[in-house]
Design a protein around this motif. Structure first.
Motif, PDB file in Angstrom:
ATOM      1  N   LYS A 171       0.839  -1.209   0.000  1.00 28.26           N
ATOM      2  CA  LYS A 171       0.000   0.000   0.000  1.00 28.26           C
ATOM      3  C   LYS A 171       0.868   1.250   0.000  1.00 28.26           C
ATOM      4  N   ASN A 174       2.196   1.846  -3.401  1.00 27.25           N
ATOM      5  CA  ASN A 174       1.165   2.366  -4.310  1.00 27.25           C
ATOM      6  C   ASN A 174       0.934   3.847  -4.060  1.00 27.25           C
ATOM      7  N   TRP A 187      -5.858   3.016 -12.494  1.00 23.94           N
ATOM      8  CA  TRP A 187      -5.957   1.865 -11.606  1.00 23.94           C
ATOM      9  C   TRP A 187      -5.110   2.033 -10.346  1.00 23.94           C
ATOM     10  N   SER A 188      -4.002   2.769 -10.440  1.00 25.24           N
ATOM     11  CA  SER A 188      -3.207   3.038  -9.245  1.00 25.24           C
ATOM     12  C   SER A 188      -3.951   4.002  -8.318  1.00 25.24           C
ATOM     13  N   GLU A 191      -6.684   2.034  -6.727  1.00 25.78           N
ATOM     14  CA  GLU A 191      -6.161   1.135  -5.691  1.00 25.78           C
ATOM     15  C   GLU A 191      -5.909   1.881  -4.388  1.00 25.78           C
ATOM     16  N   ASN A 195      -7.683   0.948  -0.889  1.00 33.50           N
ATOM     17  CA  ASN A 195      -6.937   0.735   0.357  1.00 33.50           C
ATOM     18  C   ASN A 195      -7.507   1.566   1.494  1.00 33.50           C
ATOM     19  N   SER A 226      -9.258  -4.253 -12.157  1.00 35.45           N
ATOM     20  CA  SER A 226      -9.432  -3.449 -10.950  1.00 35.45           C
ATOM     21  C   SER A 226     -10.913  -3.328 -10.590  1.00 35.45           C
ATOM     22  N   ASP A 229     -12.106  -6.580  -9.131  1.00 34.40           N
ATOM     23  CA  ASP A 229     -11.674  -6.722  -7.741  1.00 34.40           C
ATOM     24  C   ASP A 229     -12.626  -6.000  -6.795  1.00 34.40           C
TER      25      ASP A 229
END
Length: 518
Positions: A171, A174, A187-188, A191, A195, A226, A229
């Motif tokens: 994490k 990222n 997507w980053s 993410e 998180n 992503s 998920d």
């Protein structure tokens, strides 16, 4: 050099793509998997073209750029080949004396070692890069590689404390990917929000990006996986499957051999009871991972592959038993049919004897008797032949079943060759029998048509579809339903044939009656 999620392919293939407003289906994915050899052929052509450029490159800078291009092309296609060009990049960068390029090549190699399962070696390479040499341009790639390392370590961790530690480090990396990049990828950013448990904001970013992509875009796979998920976390299985399908389609179109989407989709389908597709997708994913030599992905699939394979084998055996039972039933029905044929034959002989004693039978009845005799004899012969063919087919299936030749058995059952061959034989037999009874039928029939509209069969002794329809009418079969059943076509097709030929006749209003008198 900045990498787009580590493994972005720099050259998109020329593909026919649709807008993202259509929801991809499992059937769409099946079609794409069937097309994968063609996609791979085009992809390898691109690789061959770049290799040719590399062989003729004159300067070190050009050789570095082309080696970098080949590395990117091979990254998700063949780990071994990608390693070759990562090392080549590093050697050329050292010759040039560019530390940034050297570090970029080191990260290339580290990423590939992670995928190959050599985590300690990958970690050593990453840690060998001095932090002061990590430029703004290289920071995105540096932290992305570290993130991939920690994610893989978390997946391999044996204790909960280790797993939680590596997840937290993932994490943090990222966050660094996002914070050290003026325009981080969607997507980053998503993410980072995931998180922080901000799922709706993450979905909004990804869905907006998804709408601006096409199914063939490489980035579609990253955005879709992503989204899958997030929907998986929310227990929205249907949406999760939809985006896994979209990701898998993007992977296949771009000849990616190391991926998650198809594998995850196979697990979901297996849990839903679709064993056949789950087996096919996991088999494809395993074969691609082995081809790519992505050991880490192969190891991950090894946990679920045996259960899917065993279930598929049980289902295959069950289908084989059902098929065997069907063959037995068909054989018994064939025996019953044979007995009925013998009985019918005896009854026909009796009727024939009665008709022989009727001295006043008119010519129409005589002709009817001739037709029936000819067709019954032909019917007996064909039935006997079909019984022999059924028995031969039964023996062939039995040999495949007892020989455990599953692939050959499935190919035999899927093949339409037997049906097509028997239909061709059946129509040939009908034509031969009919023309034996009415040798002048074609000439007499054409006499009913306008001179420039006459129908000439392509082969002597055979009837065309048009002539076959009116041959049946001549035999007294007038209903379109019966003709459709005989010719295995739709009522609309039969109606169109009859109407078209009628319009070509010299007397359309009385055409059918004239055919009956031929």
């Amino acid at each position: 050099m900045k990498k787009i999620a580590l493994i972005c392919v720099i050259l998109c293939m020329p593909l026919l793509v649709n807008a993202q407003n259509q929801i991809p289906t499992l059937d769409d994915l099946d079609n794409e998997i069937a097309m994968s050899p063609q996609y791979d052929k085009k992809y390898e052509d691109v690789i061959s073209s770049v290799k040719k450029e590399l062989r003729t490159a004159k300067t070190k800078e050009a050789r570095y750029d082309l080696s970098n291009k080949l590395f990117n092309l091979y990254t998700s296609y063949s780990v071994d080949s990608a390693i070759v060009y990562a090392i080549e990049k590093q050697n050329i960068a050292k010759q040039i004396g560019d530390r940034s390029k050297v570090n970029d090549a080191k990260l290339n190699l580290a990423y590939l070692l992670i995928r190959g399962g050599q985590l300690k070696d990958a970690s050593d390479i990453i840690n060998s890069i001095p932090r002061k040499e990590i430029s703004q341009e290289l920071s995105f790639y540096y932290f992305s590689t570290r993130k991939t390392l920690y994610r893989t370590l978390a997946e391999a961790a044996l204790t909960t404390s280790q797993r939680n530690l590596y997840k937290q480090m993932e994490k943090n990396c990222n966050d660094s990917v996002v914070d050290n990049n003026a325009s981080p990828d969607s997507w980053s950013r998503a993410e980072q929000l995931v998180n922080r448990h901000q799922y709706e904001q993450a979905k909004k970013i990804l869905l907006d990006a998804y709408q601006h992509l096409k199914p063939g875009d490489r980035q579609t796979a990253f955005v879709s996986i992503s989204l899958a998920d997030i929907y998986g976390r929310e227990k929205n299985v249907e949406a999760q499957k939809q985006y896994l399908i979209a990701a898998a389609i993007s992977d296949i179109r771009n000849s990616v051999k190391e991926y998650l989407a198809l594998q995850q989709l196979a697990v979901i389908l297996f849990e839903e009871g679709d064993t056949k597709r789950a087996y096919a997708y996991m088999d494809q994913a395993m074969n691609d991972a082995v081809f790519c030599n992505a050991r880490q992905r192969t190891i991950a699939m090894a946990d679920v592959w045996p259960a899917i394979e065993k279930s598929h084998e049980r289902e295959t055996k069950s289908r084989t038993l059902r098929l065997t039972a069907i063959i037995i039933v068909i054989s018994l029905l064939s025996v019953v049919l044979f007995v009925m044929i013998i009985y019918t034959r005896r009854r026909v002989v009796e009727l024939r004897a009665i008709r022989a004693r009727l001295s006043n039978t008119n010519e129409l009845l005589k002709e009817s008797n001739n037709i029936k005799d000819e067709y019954i004899t032909r019917f007996l012969t064909e039935c006997s032949a079909y019984i022999d063919k059924l028995d031969s087919y039964r023996k062939q299936i039995y040999r495949l079943v007892t020989g455990n030749k599953r692939t050959e058995l499935l190919n035999t059952l899927k093949s339409q060759e037997v049906i097509d061959r028997e239909l061709e034989s059946f129509y040939s037999s009908f034509d031969e029998t009919f023309l034996g009874l009415f040798p002048n039928f074609v000439d007499d029939f054409n006499a009913l048509l306008k001179p420039d509209e006459r129908i000439i069969p392509k082969q002597s002794g055979h009837l065309s579809t048009d002539l076959r329809i009116f041959a049946l009418i001549r035999l007294g079969v007038k209903e379109n339903e019966l003709i459709c059943s005989f010719l295995r076509c739709s009522k609309a097709t039969v109606y169109a044939y009859r109407s078209r030929v009628r319009l070509k006749s010299i007397d359309p209003d009385n055409f059918d009656e004239m055919v009956l008198k031929l």
